[in-house]
Scaffold this motif. Sequence first.
Motif, PDB file in Angstrom:
ATOM      1  N   LEU A   9      30.256  38.995  38.967  1.00 23.87           N
ATOM      2  CA  LEU A   9      30.867  39.571  40.172  1.00 23.87           C
ATOM      3  C   LEU A   9      32.339  39.220  40.158  1.00 23.87           C
ATOM      4  O   LEU A   9      32.713  38.041  40.153  1.00 23.87           O
ATOM      5  CB  LEU A   9      30.204  39.019  41.442  1.00 23.87           C
ATOM      6  CG  LEU A   9      30.857  39.357  42.779  1.00 23.87           C
ATOM      7  CD1 LEU A   9      30.988  40.856  42.987  1.00 23.87           C
ATOM      8  CD2 LEU A   9      30.072  38.728  43.922  1.00 23.87           C
ATOM      9  N   VAL A  10      33.177  40.257  40.136  1.00 23.27           N
ATOM     10  CA  VAL A  10      34.618  40.051  40.155  1.00 23.27           C
ATOM     11  C   VAL A  10      35.237  40.904  41.251  1.00 23.27           C
ATOM     12  O   VAL A  10      34.721  41.953  41.620  1.00 23.27           O
ATOM     13  CB  VAL A  10      35.284  40.376  38.796  1.00 23.27           C
ATOM     14  CG1 VAL A  10      34.794  39.451  37.704  1.00 23.27           C
ATOM     15  CG2 VAL A  10      35.066  41.817  38.406  1.00 23.27           C
ATOM     16  N   SER A  11      36.330  40.402  41.788  1.00 33.94           N
ATOM     17  CA  SER A  11      37.133  41.145  42.753  1.00 33.94           C
ATOM     18  C   SER A  11      38.550  41.170  42.189  1.00 33.94           C
ATOM     19  O   SER A  11      38.840  40.464  41.221  1.00 33.94           O
ATOM     20  CB  SER A  11      37.080  40.467  44.125  1.00 33.94           C
ATOM     21  OG  SER A  11      37.758  39.240  44.098  1.00 33.94           O
ATOM     22  N   SER A  78      27.321  44.139  35.976  1.00 31.08           N
ATOM     23  CA  SER A  78      28.724  43.807  36.233  1.00 31.08           C
ATOM     24  C   SER A  78      29.126  44.492  37.520  1.00 31.08           C
ATOM     25  O   SER A  78      29.109  45.723  37.597  1.00 31.08           O
ATOM     26  CB  SER A  78      29.622  44.289  35.089  1.00 31.08           C
ATOM     27  OG  SER A  78      29.291  43.630  33.892  1.00 31.08           O
ATOM     28  N   LEU A  79      29.445  43.706  38.531  1.00 37.87           N
ATOM     29  CA  LEU A  79      29.792  44.235  39.834  1.00 37.87           C
ATOM     30  C   LEU A  79      31.284  44.022  40.070  1.00 37.87           C
ATOM     31  O   LEU A  79      31.770  42.891  40.013  1.00 37.87           O
ATOM     32  CB  LEU A  79      28.972  43.535  40.914  1.00 37.87           C
ATOM     33  CG  LEU A  79      28.943  44.191  42.277  1.00 37.87           C
ATOM     34  CD1 LEU A  79      27.672  43.796  43.010  1.00 37.87           C
ATOM     35  CD2 LEU A  79      30.144  43.823  43.103  1.00 37.87           C
ATOM     36  N   LEU A  80      31.999  45.110  40.303  1.00 39.22           N
ATOM     37  CA  LEU A  80      33.424  45.067  40.602  1.00 39.22           C
ATOM     38  C   LEU A  80      33.601  45.388  42.084  1.00 39.22           C
ATOM     39  O   LEU A  80      33.437  46.535  42.489  1.00 39.22           O
ATOM     40  CB  LEU A  80      34.185  46.066  39.735  1.00 39.22           C
ATOM     41  CG  LEU A  80      33.961  45.899  38.226  1.00 39.22           C
ATOM     42  CD1 LEU A  80      34.553  47.063  37.458  1.00 39.22           C
ATOM     43  CD2 LEU A  80      34.527  44.590  37.753  1.00 39.22           C
ATOM     44  N   ALA A  81      33.900  44.379  42.864  1.00 37.75           N
ATOM     45  CA  ALA A  81      33.991  44.529  44.316  1.00 37.75           C
ATOM     46  C   ALA A  81      35.426  44.806  44.744  1.00 37.75           C
ATOM     47  O   ALA A  81      36.365  44.261  44.168  1.00 37.75           O
ATOM     48  CB  ALA A  81      33.498  43.259  45.003  1.00 37.75           C
ATOM     49  N   GLU A  82      35.591  45.669  45.753  1.00 40.93           N
ATOM     50  CA  GLU A  82      36.909  45.846  46.354  1.00 40.93           C
ATOM     51  C   GLU A  82      37.406  44.503  46.868  1.00 40.93           C
ATOM     52  O   GLU A  82      38.550  44.131  46.678  1.00 40.93           O
ATOM     53  CB  GLU A  82      36.843  46.838  47.517  1.00 40.93           C
ATOM     54  CG  GLU A  82      36.571  48.252  47.113  1.00 40.93           C
ATOM     55  CD  GLU A  82      36.360  49.159  48.317  1.00 40.93           C
ATOM     56  OE1 GLU A  82      36.388  48.684  49.476  1.00 40.93           O
ATOM     57  OE2 GLU A  82      36.165  50.363  48.083  1.00 40.93           O
ATOM     58  N   ARG A  83      36.506  43.825  47.535  1.00 44.21           N
ATOM     59  CA  ARG A  83      36.768  42.480  48.049  1.00 44.21           C
ATOM     60  C   ARG A  83      35.428  41.773  48.154  1.00 44.21           C
ATOM     61  O   ARG A  83      34.442  42.376  48.568  1.00 44.21           O
ATOM     62  CB  ARG A  83      37.424  42.582  49.424  1.00 44.21           C
ATOM     63  CG  ARG A  83      37.853  41.259  49.978  1.00 44.21           C
ATOM     64  CD  ARG A  83      38.716  41.426  51.195  1.00 44.21           C
ATOM     65  NE  ARG A  83      39.060  40.116  51.705  1.00 44.21           N
ATOM     66  CZ  ARG A  83      39.774  39.920  52.790  1.00 44.21           C
ATOM     67  NH1 ARG A  83      40.234  40.936  53.472  1.00 44.21           N
ATOM     68  NH2 ARG A  83      40.043  38.704  53.196  1.00 44.21           N
TER      69      ARG A  83
END
Length: 149
Positions: A9-11, A78-83
Amino acid sequence: MADTMQFDLVSPERSLVSVPVREVRMPGTEGDLTIMPGHAACMVNLRPGMVTLVDAQGNATEFAVTGGFAEVNNESVSLLAERGHARADLTQDIYNEMLRDAHRKRKVAEQKVGTAGEEFVVAAVKALADMQAMGTHIGLDPNQANFPD
């Protein structure tokens, strides 16, 4: 089939977590879903909500996300979060800031309805409602944020 899969998980600000998990629950725009090892490859658009990780021992950890997307294959997510924020780190002040951002996006969408289309307003209104529901679900008050006019 493996018992666990890799989860990242990345922002834009940082990497929040990189761990092996046996289950990931996430708020998709088309509905909530659970990913487990061996899941078919897919891309998932996310709405504001809680992402829950379950490790090999069955312990759950939660993260709040404001949206983004996830890439899923049978060995990793792989999760790409806005925030994103770990639930343990999410304070009322941080939540209020997230709500103000969602309110601003709704307001901008409403102002551009003639050029951008009504579906953008609907999406922004739904995102704001999802943010409010997420706060209520985890015990934060969605009525404390002061929305700009």
